[in-house]
Design a protein around this motif. Structure first.
Motif, PDB file in Angstrom:
ATOM      1  N   VAL A   1       0.845  -1.200   0.000  1.00  0.00           N
ATOM      2  CA  VAL A   1       0.000   0.000   0.000  1.00  0.00           C
ATOM      3  C   VAL A   1       0.881   1.250   0.000  1.00  0.00           C
ATOM      4  CG1 VAL A   1      -1.723   1.316   1.283  1.00  0.00           C
ATOM      5  CG2 VAL A   1      -1.913  -1.178   1.127  1.00  0.00           C
ATOM      6  N   ALA A   2       1.924   1.231   0.837  1.00  0.00           N
ATOM      7  CA  ALA A   2       2.862   2.369   0.860  1.00  0.00           C
ATOM      8  C   ALA A   2       3.501   2.538  -0.518  1.00  0.00           C
ATOM      9  CB  ALA A   2       3.924   2.147   1.932  1.00  0.00           C
ATOM     10  N   ALA A   3       3.916   1.433  -1.126  1.00  0.00           N
ATOM     11  CA  ALA A   3       4.572   1.504  -2.439  1.00  0.00           C
ATOM     12  C   ALA A   3       3.629   2.067  -3.497  1.00  0.00           C
ATOM     13  CB  ALA A   3       5.070   0.119  -2.849  1.00  0.00           C
ATOM     14  N   SER A   4       2.316   1.841  -3.321  1.00  0.00           N
ATOM     15  CA  SER A   4       1.353   2.302  -4.330  1.00  0.00           C
ATOM     16  C   SER A   4       1.229   3.828  -4.349  1.00  0.00           C
ATOM     17  CB  SER A   4      -0.019   1.659  -4.092  1.00  0.00           C
ATOM     18  OG  SER A   4      -0.611   2.195  -2.925  1.00  0.00           O
ATOM     19  N   HIS A   5       1.786   4.512  -3.353  1.00  0.00           N
ATOM     20  CA  HIS A   5       1.795   5.978  -3.375  1.00  0.00           C
ATOM     21  C   HIS A   5       2.925   6.522  -4.250  1.00  0.00           C
ATOM     22  CE1 HIS A   5      -0.763   5.407   0.137  1.00  0.00           C
ATOM     23  NE2 HIS A   5      -1.070   6.675   0.086  1.00  0.00           N
ATOM     24  N   THR A   6       3.822   5.664  -4.713  1.00  0.00           N
ATOM     25  CA  THR A   6       5.010   6.146  -5.420  1.00  0.00           C
ATOM     26  C   THR A   6       4.817   6.093  -6.938  1.00  0.00           C
ATOM     27  OG1 THR A   6       6.123   3.981  -5.560  1.00  0.00           O
ATOM     28  CG2 THR A   6       6.428   5.242  -3.529  1.00  0.00           C
ATOM     29  N   ASP A   7       5.826   6.560  -7.666  1.00  0.00           N
ATOM     30  CA  ASP A   7       5.796   6.544  -9.128  1.00  0.00           C
ATOM     31  C   ASP A   7       6.457   5.299  -9.690  1.00  0.00           C
ATOM     32  OD1 ASP A   7       4.729   9.230  -9.376  1.00  0.00           O
ATOM     33  OD2 ASP A   7       6.691   9.903  -8.657  1.00  0.00           O
ATOM     34  N   ARG A   8       7.361   4.721  -8.901  1.00  0.00           N
ATOM     35  CA  ARG A   8       8.179   3.639  -9.433  1.00  0.00           C
ATOM     36  C   ARG A   8       8.674   2.794  -8.276  1.00  0.00           C
ATOM     37  NH1 ARG A   8      14.304   4.968 -11.367  1.00  0.00           N
ATOM     38  NH2 ARG A   8      14.752   3.116 -12.593  1.00  0.00           N
ATOM     39  N   VAL A   9       8.633   1.485  -8.448  1.00  0.00           N
ATOM     40  CA  VAL A   9       9.144   0.583  -7.418  1.00  0.00           C
ATOM     41  C   VAL A   9      10.340  -0.174  -7.980  1.00  0.00           C
ATOM     42  CG1 VAL A   9       8.615  -1.302  -5.832  1.00  0.00           C
ATOM     43  CG2 VAL A   9       6.793   0.237  -6.564  1.00  0.00           C
ATOM     44  N   LEU A  10      11.453  -0.153  -7.239  1.00  0.00           N
ATOM     45  CA  LEU A  10      12.616  -0.973  -7.579  1.00  0.00           C
ATOM     46  C   LEU A  10      12.638  -2.150  -6.618  1.00  0.00           C
ATOM     47  CD1 LEU A  10      15.269   1.875  -7.886  1.00  0.00           C
ATOM     48  CD2 LEU A  10      14.272   0.561  -9.770  1.00  0.00           C
TER      49      LEU A  10
ATOM     50  N   PRO B   1       2.824   2.038  -9.894  1.00  0.00           N
ATOM     51  CA  PRO B   1       2.355   0.843  -9.204  1.00  0.00           C
ATOM     52  C   PRO B   1       1.004   1.061  -8.532  1.00  0.00           C
ATOM     53  CG  PRO B   1       3.932   2.011  -7.841  1.00  0.00           C
ATOM     54  CD  PRO B   1       3.905   2.725  -9.165  1.00  0.00           C
ATOM     55  N   ASP B   2       0.210   0.013  -8.446  1.00  0.00           N
ATOM     56  CA  ASP B   2      -0.899   0.021  -7.492  1.00  0.00           C
ATOM     57  C   ASP B   2      -0.715  -1.209  -6.601  1.00  0.00           C
ATOM     58  OD1 ASP B   2      -1.861  -2.166  -8.950  1.00  0.00           O
ATOM     59  OD2 ASP B   2      -3.161  -0.891 -10.159  1.00  0.00           O
ATOM     60  N   ARG B   3      -1.533  -1.295  -5.559  1.00  0.00           N
ATOM     61  CA  ARG B   3      -1.343  -2.328  -4.552  1.00  0.00           C
ATOM     62  C   ARG B   3      -1.289  -3.722  -5.185  1.00  0.00           C
ATOM     63  NH1 ARG B   3      -5.008  -5.322  -2.077  1.00  0.00           N
ATOM     64  NH2 ARG B   3      -4.437  -6.345  -0.119  1.00  0.00           N
ATOM     65  N   GLU B   4      -2.220  -3.959  -6.118  1.00  0.00           N
ATOM     66  CA  GLU B   4      -2.316  -5.299  -6.713  1.00  0.00           C
ATOM     67  C   GLU B   4      -1.068  -5.631  -7.527  1.00  0.00           C
ATOM     68  OE1 GLU B   4      -4.965  -3.194  -6.482  1.00  0.00           O
ATOM     69  OE2 GLU B   4      -5.693  -4.486  -4.856  1.00  0.00           O
ATOM     70  N   SER B   5      -0.613  -4.664  -8.354  1.00  0.00           N
ATOM     71  CA  SER B   5       0.539  -4.960  -9.205  1.00  0.00           C
ATOM     72  C   SER B   5       1.794  -5.164  -8.363  1.00  0.00           C
ATOM     73  CB  SER B   5       0.744  -3.866 -10.257  1.00  0.00           C
ATOM     74  OG  SER B   5       0.931  -2.613  -9.651  1.00  0.00           O
TER      75      SER B   5
ATOM     76  N   ARG C   1       3.948  -8.695  -8.166  1.00  0.00           N
ATOM     77  CA  ARG C   1       5.385  -8.723  -8.430  1.00  0.00           C
ATOM     78  C   ARG C   1       6.149  -9.313  -7.233  1.00  0.00           C
ATOM     79  NH1 ARG C   1       7.517  -5.951 -12.999  1.00  0.00           N
ATOM     80  NH2 ARG C   1       5.419  -5.401 -13.595  1.00  0.00           N
ATOM     81  N   MET C   2       5.718  -8.950  -6.017  1.00  0.00           N
ATOM     82  CA  MET C   2       6.381  -9.491  -4.819  1.00  0.00           C
ATOM     83  C   MET C   2       6.218 -11.010  -4.772  1.00  0.00           C
ATOM     84  SD  MET C   2       5.140  -6.650  -2.034  1.00  0.00           S
ATOM     85  CE  MET C   2       5.858  -7.333  -0.545  1.00  0.00           C
ATOM     86  N   LEU C   3       5.016 -11.458  -5.110  1.00  0.00           N
ATOM     87  CA  LEU C   3       4.726 -12.889  -5.094  1.00  0.00           C
ATOM     88  C   LEU C   3       5.587 -13.612  -6.129  1.00  0.00           C
ATOM     89  CD1 LEU C   3       2.822 -14.883  -3.711  1.00  0.00           C
ATOM     90  CD2 LEU C   3       1.255 -14.624  -5.650  1.00  0.00           C
ATOM     91  N   ALA C   4       5.656 -13.039  -7.341  1.00  0.00           N
ATOM     92  CA  ALA C   4       6.445 -13.648  -8.411  1.00  0.00           C
ATOM     93  C   ALA C   4       7.909 -13.752  -7.982  1.00  0.00           C
ATOM     94  CB  ALA C   4       6.326 -12.822  -9.690  1.00  0.00           C
ATOM     95  N   LEU C   5       8.424 -12.687  -7.346  1.00  0.00           N
ATOM     96  CA  LEU C   5       9.829 -12.689  -6.951  1.00  0.00           C
ATOM     97  C   LEU C   5      10.080 -13.669  -5.807  1.00  0.00           C
ATOM     98  CD1 LEU C   5      10.537  -8.872  -7.217  1.00  0.00           C
ATOM     99  CD2 LEU C   5      11.493 -10.680  -8.660  1.00  0.00           C
TER     100      LEU C   5
END
Ligand SMILES: Nc1ncnc2c1ncn2[C@@H]1O[C@H](COP(=O)(O)OP(=O)(O)OP(=O)(O)O)[C@@H](O)[C@H]1O
Ligand SMILES: [Mg+2]
Length: 247
Positions: free
Chosen positions: A206-215, A229-233, A237-241
């Motif tokens: 949820v915090a990451a979904s406030h940003t423009d880009r997640v590394l 990013p949004d929460r779902e995406s 991605r976290m699950l895939a990794l």
């Protein structure tokens, strides 16, 4: 993209210790942080997120490679020049808040400006304090504040001098969801309204979904990135990794 670069790394490596006990915390990081962008850094515990932030902010030496803040290669600076650059151009919110126990909340927030011999802009100071909701706690010492309130003091301290770039290591990690959302909205607004550049470590989608880009970091390398990013995406991605890691 044409966005000016606020900070960048080239072939950044960081090894702690020597010989058999050595740990490779960063293993060849190449990245560019755009000015006026809000970037999240995610990854498992021990993947190198804090180390990356410390190297980017000139708080830790690098073992190999380059780190630039604006167009200054900070790996070539002498300690005195580095201290000045950190003081004048960088704001940092630490994972442990690093507040000075003998100073009040107000004094802690104003400390970086006091050290730099600068006066706070009253309007901006008030805006920051009201947004993080510390108006009625300004004269309290850190030991009289909750963990969340201390974290908000640390955020206010990083932003009050309007640094070129702010590094925040889990700024909402110890906050309840309401205060966390307030801090995130504040960070988001300072990006949108003042073109503040922010790099934030978080474990929270949820915090990451406030940003423009997640590394995404794993074992000291950037293994993925996600724009808008949004929460779902982010969760996807976290699950895939994590399933890659388990394989
Ligand atoms: N001062 C140090 N001396 C030795 N090893 C260190 C030091 N600081 C970090 N490390 C090691 O470097 C690696 C990366 O640590 P880092 O603190 O950057 O991880 P992190 O991604 O921030 O983790 P967390 O999510 O738990 O905060 C870890 O294996 C850690 O044990
Ligand atoms: Mg960390």
């Amino acid at each position: 993209m044409g966005t000016p670069v606020a900070a960048s790394t080239e072939g950044l490596r960081k090894v702690y210790g020597r010989g058999q006990a050595s740990v490779s915390a960063l293993d060849g990081i190449d990245l560019e942080i755009g000015t006026g962008q809000f970037t999240a850094i995610m990854g498992p515990s021990g993947s190198g997120k804090s180390t990356l932030m410390h190297c980017l902010a000139g708080l830790d030496s690098v073992s190999e490679g380059r780190v630039r803040v604006g167009d200054v290669d900070i790996t070539r600076l002498k300690e005195k020049q580095l201290t000045r650059l950190r003081r004048d151009r960088i704001g940092f919110v630490f994972q442990a808040f690093n507040l000075i126990p003998t100073l009040t909340a107000r004094e802690n927030v104003l400390l970086p400006l006091a050290i730099a011999g600068r006066k706070p802009e009253q309007g901006w100071f008030d805006h920051v304090i009201d947004t993080v909701g510390l108006r009625d706690r300004l004269e309290h010492h850190p030991s009289e504040l909750s963990g969340g309130q201390q974290q908000r003091v640390a955020c206010a301290r990083a932003l009050v001098s309007k640094p070129e770039i702010v590094f925040a290591d889990e700024p909402t990690g110890n906050l309840d969801s309401t205060s966390g959302a307030e801090v995130l909205n504040f960070l988001r607004r300072s990006v949108d309204e003042f073109e503040q550049t922010i790099v934030m470590v978080t474990h929270d989608a949820v915090a990451a979904s406030h940003t423009d880009r997640v590394l995404f970091l794993a074992d000291g390398q950037i293994v993925d990135e996600l724009w808008e990013p949004d929460r779902e995406s982010v969760l996807e991605r976290m699950l895939a990794l994590s399933s890659l890691g388990a394989a």
